[in-house]
Design a protein around this motif. Sequence first.
Motif, PDB file in Angstrom:
ATOM      1  N   THR A  77       0.826  -1.213   0.000  1.00  0.00           N
ATOM      2  CA  THR A  77       0.000   0.000   0.000  1.00  0.00           C
ATOM      3  C   THR A  77       0.863   1.267   0.000  1.00  0.00           C
ATOM      4  O   THR A  77       0.406   2.307  -0.458  1.00  0.00           O
ATOM      5  CB  THR A  77      -0.966   0.025   1.198  1.00  0.00           C
ATOM      6  OG1 THR A  77      -0.221  -0.099   2.412  1.00  0.00           O
ATOM      7  CG2 THR A  77      -1.993  -1.072   1.092  1.00  0.00           C
ATOM      8  N   GLU A  78       2.106   1.163   0.470  1.00  0.00           N
ATOM      9  CA  GLU A  78       3.001   2.321   0.465  1.00  0.00           C
ATOM     10  C   GLU A  78       3.302   2.790  -0.946  1.00  0.00           C
ATOM     11  O   GLU A  78       3.680   3.945  -1.160  1.00  0.00           O
ATOM     12  CB  GLU A  78       4.331   1.994   1.182  1.00  0.00           C
ATOM     13  CG  GLU A  78       4.196   1.605   2.628  1.00  0.00           C
ATOM     14  CD  GLU A  78       3.803   0.137   2.805  1.00  0.00           C
ATOM     15  OE1 GLU A  78       4.250  -0.727   2.035  1.00  0.00           O
ATOM     16  OE2 GLU A  78       3.027  -0.131   3.730  1.00  0.00           O
ATOM     17  N   SER A  79       3.150   1.917  -1.935  1.00  0.00           N
ATOM     18  CA  SER A  79       3.436   2.292  -3.323  1.00  0.00           C
ATOM     19  C   SER A  79       2.232   2.947  -4.003  1.00  0.00           C
ATOM     20  O   SER A  79       2.307   3.332  -5.159  1.00  0.00           O
ATOM     21  CB  SER A  79       3.881   1.061  -4.125  1.00  0.00           C
ATOM     22  OG  SER A  79       2.812   0.154  -4.275  1.00  0.00           O
TER      23      SER A  79
END
Length: 197
Positions: A77-79
């Motif tokens: 999800t950080e991407s």
Amino acid sequence: MKQDTKPTNKYFQDALSDFVYDAASGRAIRHLTDAGYTASQIVQNLDYPTPISKVRHTITRYLKESSILLEKLPIPTESLTAISPNCGTPEELFAFLAPYVNSDGIENSYLSCPFAAGCSKTDRKLAQALSMLTAREREYLEGIEWDQAPMYHRLDRRMLEIGVQTALYADGIHFYFIRSRKMFRPDLISANMNYKP
């Protein structure tokens, strides 16, 4: 020597039971799931009596095997770029999200689902959001064995409708578009909304 045959007999009995279940009900459950039936509707349509708990288990296993239901997203999800859509009603949110579903395709679009058993009893906002759903939409969610941690359901038409009706009013319901690398977090704006369910 007799002790060795008991595990073998148990294994054989379990394998035979699984084979009979799959032949009698498993394929039908998978087919009816693909056709959009809920667990309760499937139980009513089976020729072979099958407990609802077994139907729910089969549905959940099938959705996971088909990558319709994921325990984690295929990318971190950080991407993803987090965006808060400026939508005050479910209709506005639907109109905002539909082009993303169309461009990414449903196989690359997911909804986070914090619907584990008991969550709606302890989370007042989630319970209120779920009360806005139709009986059939609630029945669909109840027919899945949700993990305690949020799971991710492919964003087909049904889940898009469920998502837009609940995301503005409950925390933790987000929309993920893998190809576009975007994550929409309606809960970030819900605190500022005047509209109440």
